[in-house]
Design an enzyme around this catalytic site. Sequence first.
Site, short mmCIF file in Angstrom:
data_model
loop_
_atom_site.label_atom_id
_atom_site.label_comp_id
_atom_site.label_asym_id
_atom_site.label_seq_id
_atom_site.Cartn_x
_atom_site.Cartn_y
_atom_site.Cartn_z
N ASP A 1 -44.83 -33.50 46.31
CA ASP A 1 -46.18 -32.96 46.24
C ASP A 1 -46.17 -31.65 47.03
O ASP A 1 -46.12 -31.64 48.25
CB ASP A 1 -47.17 -33.95 46.85
CG ASP A 1 -48.60 -33.45 46.80
OD1 ASP A 1 -48.83 -32.23 46.62
OD2 ASP A 1 -49.50 -34.27 46.95
N GLY B 1 -33.78 -31.19 43.31
CA GLY B 1 -34.54 -31.89 44.33
C GLY B 1 -35.50 -32.88 43.71
O GLY B 1 -35.82 -32.82 42.53
N LEU C 1 -41.41 -27.60 39.50
CA LEU C 1 -41.27 -28.37 38.27
C LEU C 1 -40.76 -29.78 38.57
O LEU C 1 -40.11 -30.00 39.59
CB LEU C 1 -40.27 -27.69 37.33
CG LEU C 1 -40.54 -26.23 36.97
CD1 LEU C 1 -39.42 -25.71 36.07
CD2 LEU C 1 -41.89 -26.06 36.31
N LEU D 1 -31.16 -26.51 44.13
CA LEU D 1 -32.23 -25.79 43.45
C LEU D 1 -33.57 -26.15 44.08
O LEU D 1 -33.92 -27.32 44.19
CB LEU D 1 -32.24 -26.13 41.96
CG LEU D 1 -30.98 -25.72 41.21
CD1 LEU D 1 -31.07 -26.13 39.75
CD2 LEU D 1 -30.75 -24.22 41.31
N LEU E 1 -35.15 -21.15 39.95
CA LEU E 1 -35.15 -20.71 38.55
C LEU E 1 -35.84 -19.35 38.46
O LEU E 1 -36.76 -19.05 39.24
CB LEU E 1 -35.89 -21.74 37.69
CG LEU E 1 -35.25 -23.12 37.61
CD1 LEU E 1 -36.13 -24.07 36.79
CD2 LEU E 1 -33.86 -23.05 37.01
#
Length: 128
Positions: A46, A42, A88, A22, A68
Amino acid sequence: FKMDTTPESYLDLFPLDAIVYLTPDSENVLEDIDPDKVYVLGGLVDESIHKQLTLRRAREQCLQTARLPIREYMVRAPNARNYHSETLAINQVFDVLSTYYETRSWPAALRAGVSSGKGYVLPDTAEQ
């Protein structure tokens, strides 16, 4: 949820065709959770410095990728900083996935895991 830790790599534990990495940079949208797949979340990266790092890593490992469905279910909310991010933290992704698995509702799942600070909201809350 059952959780286990191991020093072994997911590449050594699961068949490559069962792994879905993902990453917010994938062109593939996660439409459903397949119980026969292993989803790799993951690390916290940054995004301004390491853009597409997780996508490159997945491609180097010849893994399927998905993101997502934030763009598909949410809208950009006006904010003072004009900030919008689909990246996220791991706990947020986990919250989205676990809520989706329980409810089978992407709006409910995204509401549970995507904070308004990311600059995205569900359409029914965009006016608030």
